[in-house]
Each structure stands twice: as structure tokens, then as C-alpha cells.
Design a protein around this motif. Structure first.
Motif, PDB file in Angstrom:
ATOM      1  N   GLN A 196       0.840  -1.190   0.000  1.00 27.43           N
ATOM      2  CA  GLN A 196       0.000   0.000   0.000  1.00 27.43           C
ATOM      3  C   GLN A 196       0.879   1.246   0.000  1.00 27.43           C
ATOM      4  O   GLN A 196       1.999   1.215   0.518  1.00 27.43           O
ATOM      5  CB  GLN A 196      -0.874   0.029   1.264  1.00 27.43           C
ATOM      6  CG  GLN A 196      -1.874  -1.113   1.300  1.00 27.43           C
ATOM      7  CD  GLN A 196      -2.529  -1.212   2.660  1.00 27.43           C
ATOM      8  OE1 GLN A 196      -1.988  -1.860   3.544  1.00 27.43           O
ATOM      9  NE2 GLN A 196      -3.666  -0.560   2.822  1.00 27.43           N
ATOM     10  N   ASP A 197       0.361   2.332  -0.578  1.00 27.00           N
ATOM     11  CA  ASP A 197       1.093   3.590  -0.506  1.00 27.00           C
ATOM     12  C   ASP A 197       0.849   4.235   0.857  1.00 27.00           C
ATOM     13  O   ASP A 197       0.131   3.681   1.694  1.00 27.00           O
ATOM     14  CB  ASP A 197       0.747   4.525  -1.673  1.00 27.00           C
ATOM     15  CG  ASP A 197      -0.689   5.036  -1.663  1.00 27.00           C
ATOM     16  OD1 ASP A 197      -1.388   4.906  -0.623  1.00 27.00           O
ATOM     17  OD2 ASP A 197      -1.121   5.571  -2.702  1.00 27.00           O
TER      18      ASP A 197
ATOM     19  N   SER B 259      -0.977   6.532   1.830  1.00 29.23           N
ATOM     20  CA  SER B 259      -2.368   6.877   2.150  1.00 29.23           C
ATOM     21  C   SER B 259      -3.230   5.635   2.370  1.00 29.23           C
ATOM     22  O   SER B 259      -4.394   5.756   2.721  1.00 29.23           O
ATOM     23  CB  SER B 259      -2.971   7.747   1.040  1.00 29.23           C
ATOM     24  OG  SER B 259      -3.145   6.977  -0.140  1.00 29.23           O
TER      25      SER B 259
ATOM     26  N   ARG C 197      -3.781   3.248  -0.074  1.00 30.22           N
ATOM     27  CA  ARG C 197      -4.269   2.715  -1.345  1.00 30.22           C
ATOM     28  C   ARG C 197      -3.426   1.503  -1.738  1.00 30.22           C
ATOM     29  O   ARG C 197      -2.194   1.553  -1.719  1.00 30.22           O
ATOM     30  CB  ARG C 197      -4.178   3.784  -2.436  1.00 30.22           C
ATOM     31  CG  ARG C 197      -4.736   3.317  -3.783  1.00 30.22           C
ATOM     32  CD  ARG C 197      -4.771   4.459  -4.785  1.00 30.22           C
ATOM     33  NE  ARG C 197      -3.460   5.017  -5.013  1.00 30.22           N
ATOM     34  CZ  ARG C 197      -2.675   4.704  -6.053  1.00 30.22           C
ATOM     35  NH1 ARG C 197      -3.070   3.840  -6.949  1.00 30.22           N
ATOM     36  NH2 ARG C 197      -1.488   5.271  -6.184  1.00 30.22           N
TER      37      ARG C 197
ATOM     38  N   LEU D 226      -1.420  -0.800  -3.926  1.00 29.43           N
ATOM     39  CA  LEU D 226      -0.677  -0.656  -5.178  1.00 29.43           C
ATOM     40  C   LEU D 226      -0.499  -1.990  -5.889  1.00 29.43           C
ATOM     41  O   LEU D 226      -0.559  -2.053  -7.113  1.00 29.43           O
ATOM     42  CB  LEU D 226       0.704  -0.048  -4.900  1.00 29.43           C
ATOM     43  CG  LEU D 226       0.727   1.326  -4.255  1.00 29.43           C
ATOM     44  CD1 LEU D 226       2.159   1.725  -3.921  1.00 29.43           C
ATOM     45  CD2 LEU D 226       0.064   2.357  -5.165  1.00 29.43           C
TER      46      LEU D 226
END
Length: 179
Positions: free
Chosen positions: A50-51, A53, A55, A57
Motif C-alpha cells: 500500500q502507498d 495513504s 491505497r 498498489l
């Protein structure tokens, strides 16, 4: 009053975010996590990247085989990402005194050092990660939690220059374990 409560909530949140776990917080927990015992034999894992934030990936699965001879071990990891990309990492591990472990791999630029306490392992290292055609050295603060003799939950925070850039979450399970 509303502004005061909002400010107090914000300050409390920032204070809690600034606190980090300490491996010694888990000293009295069970079952005891022995890296050389759990990562011995065939394992399978499923995870996501995840990035910062949150989200997602990438998603991936990993086939692993671990072998130990005394205090030295090898953990072979074969990754397959949802887009078909494949990666291989071979860890060379060493068990030290009092639950301490170290490890290297070809793409690990700062060797891993870690320690177990109770059911937890905290493991830190720097990994060379390909990003948009370039290689970035990303610091990993990796936490593994032994849920039972067959399952480990792994969460790793990734940072660059001290700033969070992402997170990896991984479910690791012994092959042929009963669910």
C-alpha cells in the motif's frame, strides 16, 4: 468548546501516532516466536503493498522454503504479483543469542537485524526497490506476529529519508496446515 475538543482530539491522535511499539512490550506473550522453527519447511504467503495513504498498489503471493543447519538458515522466497511479474529473494539468516536474528539477501543493502520477544519479531533492514525504472533504498520496519504454530501476520512500514512511503501486509502460513 468544540474547537477545544477538536484540538484535544488532534493532539491526542498525534501523540498516539508518535508512539511506536517496542519489542519488549511482547516479552510475556505466547506462543514464543522462534524464527528458525517457523521458517523451516514449505510456506505460502499472500500480501499487498500500500502507498502512504493506504491505497493498495500491488497484490502478490509467495512460495517459501526455509532450511536451517544449527544457527544458520536459508529462506528462499518466490514472489508472483497480480500482473504476472515474478521476483526471487534468498535470505541468508543467522540466529544469535537471546532471540536475536540477522539476515542478508542480494537486494538487501543494509543487513536485517531483529529480535523476538514472546510472539513478536521486530526486524529492520534496507531493501533496494525498483520504482519507475530507478532503484530506491527503502527502510523497512518489519513486525511479525506468530498467531499460532502455523500462521504469522507480517506488517512492514516502509520509509525513505524518515518519511513513510508505504506499507506491506503479509499473511504467512505453513503449507498443508489445517485452516
Amino acid at each position: 468548546m468544540r474547537i477545544l475538543l477538536l484540538s484535544l482530539s488532534l493532539c491526542t491522535g498525534l501523540l498516539l501516532m508518535s508512539c511506536s511499539s517496542n519489542i519488549h512490550d511482547y516479552a510475556d506473550t505466547q506462543p514464543a516466536f522462534e524464527l528458525d522453527s517457523f521458517f523451516n519447511g514449505e510456506l505460502v504467503a499472500h500480501g499487498m503493498v500500500q502507498d502512504r495513504s493506504g491505497r493498495v498498489l500491488r497484490r502478490f503471493s509467495v512460495e517459501m522454503i526455509g532450511r536451517w543447519d544449527g544457527n544458520k538458515g536459508v529462506l528462499e522466497e518466490d514472489f508472483v504479483y497480480e500482473d504476472g511479474e515474478q521476483q526471487r529473494r534468498v535470505w541468508r539468516l543467522e540466529k544469535g543469542p537471546d532471540g536475536q536474528y540477522s539476515g542478508t539477501a542480494d537486494d538487501v543493502v543494509v543487513p536485517a537485524t531483529g529480535q523476538t520477544q514472546g510472539f513478536a519479531l521486530n526486524w529492520r533492514y534496507t531493501l533496494a526497490v525498483p520504482v519507475d525504472g530507478k532503484i530506491w533504498n527503502i527502510d523497512f520496519n518489519d513486525w511479525m506476529y506468530l498467531l499460532d504454530e502455523n500462521r504469522v501476520l507480517n506488517r512492514a512500514e516502509m520509509t525513505k529519508w524518515g518519511f513513510k512511503v508505504g506499507e506491506v501486509t503479509l499473511w504467512i502460513e505453513r503449507k498443508n496446515s489445517e485452516g
